[in-house]
Design a protein around this motif. Structure first.
Motif, PDB file in Angstrom:
ATOM      1  N   GLY A   1      -2.671   4.966   4.561  1.00 46.52           N
ATOM      2  CA  GLY A   1      -2.936   4.824   3.143  1.00 46.52           C
ATOM      3  C   GLY A   1      -2.336   5.903   2.266  1.00 46.52           C
TER       4      GLY A   1
ATOM      5  N   GLN B   1       0.836  -1.205   0.000  1.00 49.70           N
ATOM      6  CA  GLN B   1       0.000   0.000   0.000  1.00 49.70           C
ATOM      7  C   GLN B   1       0.868   1.252   0.000  1.00 49.70           C
ATOM      8  OE1 GLN B   1      -2.720  -0.211   3.307  1.00 49.70           O
ATOM      9  NE2 GLN B   1      -3.535  -2.176   2.647  1.00 49.70           N
TER      10      GLN B   1
ATOM     11  N   LYS C   1       2.152   1.803  -3.490  1.00 49.06           N
ATOM     12  CA  LYS C   1       1.067   2.302  -4.339  1.00 49.06           C
ATOM     13  C   LYS C   1       0.739   3.756  -4.029  1.00 49.06           C
ATOM     14  CE  LYS C   1      -1.167  -2.129  -5.053  1.00 49.06           C
ATOM     15  NZ  LYS C   1      -2.294  -2.992  -4.693  1.00 49.06           N
TER      16      LYS C   1
END
Length: 167
Positions: free
Chosen positions: A151, A88, A91
């Motif tokens: 995130g 994550q 990304k």
């Protein structure tokens, strides 16, 4: 080279834009089109595919280090949670950002390192709890700390990546 730097700057600045909170059909359409455009850029050689190596390295390291004592010196295993968080994190890096070298630590954390010179380097350790422990050398100065990972790459860490790789 100039095109790549200019495009990277545009992409980086657009990646930092605040996501739309719109709920109209038009807002959803714009969001879908933006996502589709970013997917096309990510699949291009200049802006995306070079980053695939980081994901390949992450998978290989996880497979090699997911069992206890993977180093022969009682190293802790890298847990699935840590592997997922590291993916994550990768990304979440803006399109065009420098990709890190990836390794595992004896405590079971995964480390991402950006290295330019011995005095210009950044190491980010990802814990299974979602903590990002970082340390950087920036010429004569040092920076270190811990940030939670929700995130998105924390601004403090993104700033250090840029200072190590661009400055």
């Amino acid at each position: 080279m100039i095109l790549e730097m200019t495009a990277s700057a545009i992409i980086y600045s657009s990646a930092l834009a605040i996501p739309s909170r719109g709920s109209s059909e038009t807002a959803r359409f714009v969001s879908r089109q933006t996502d589709a455009g970013l997917d096309i850029l990510k699949s291009s050689l200049a802006f995306g595919l070079y980053g695939q190596k980081a994901f390949d390295d992450l998978s290989l390291i996880f497979e090699e280090c997911r069992t206890a004592n993977w180093d022969g010196y009682q190293a802790e295993p890298v847990f699935e949670e840590t592997y997922q968080l590291a993916g994550q994190f990768l990304k979440a890096l803006p399109l065009g950002a420098s990709m890190p070298a990836i390794s595992a630590e004896a405590d079971g954390h995964l480390t991402m390192e950006w290295y330019r010179t011995p005095r210009r380097t950044l190491s980010v350790s990802i814990s299974p709890e979602g903590q990002l422990h970082y340390a950087a050398l920036l010429g004569g100065s040092k920076a270190y700390g811990t940030e939670p990972f929700f995130g998105e790459v924390p601004e403090a860490i993104m700033s250090l990546i840029n200072r190590v790789m661009v400055a």
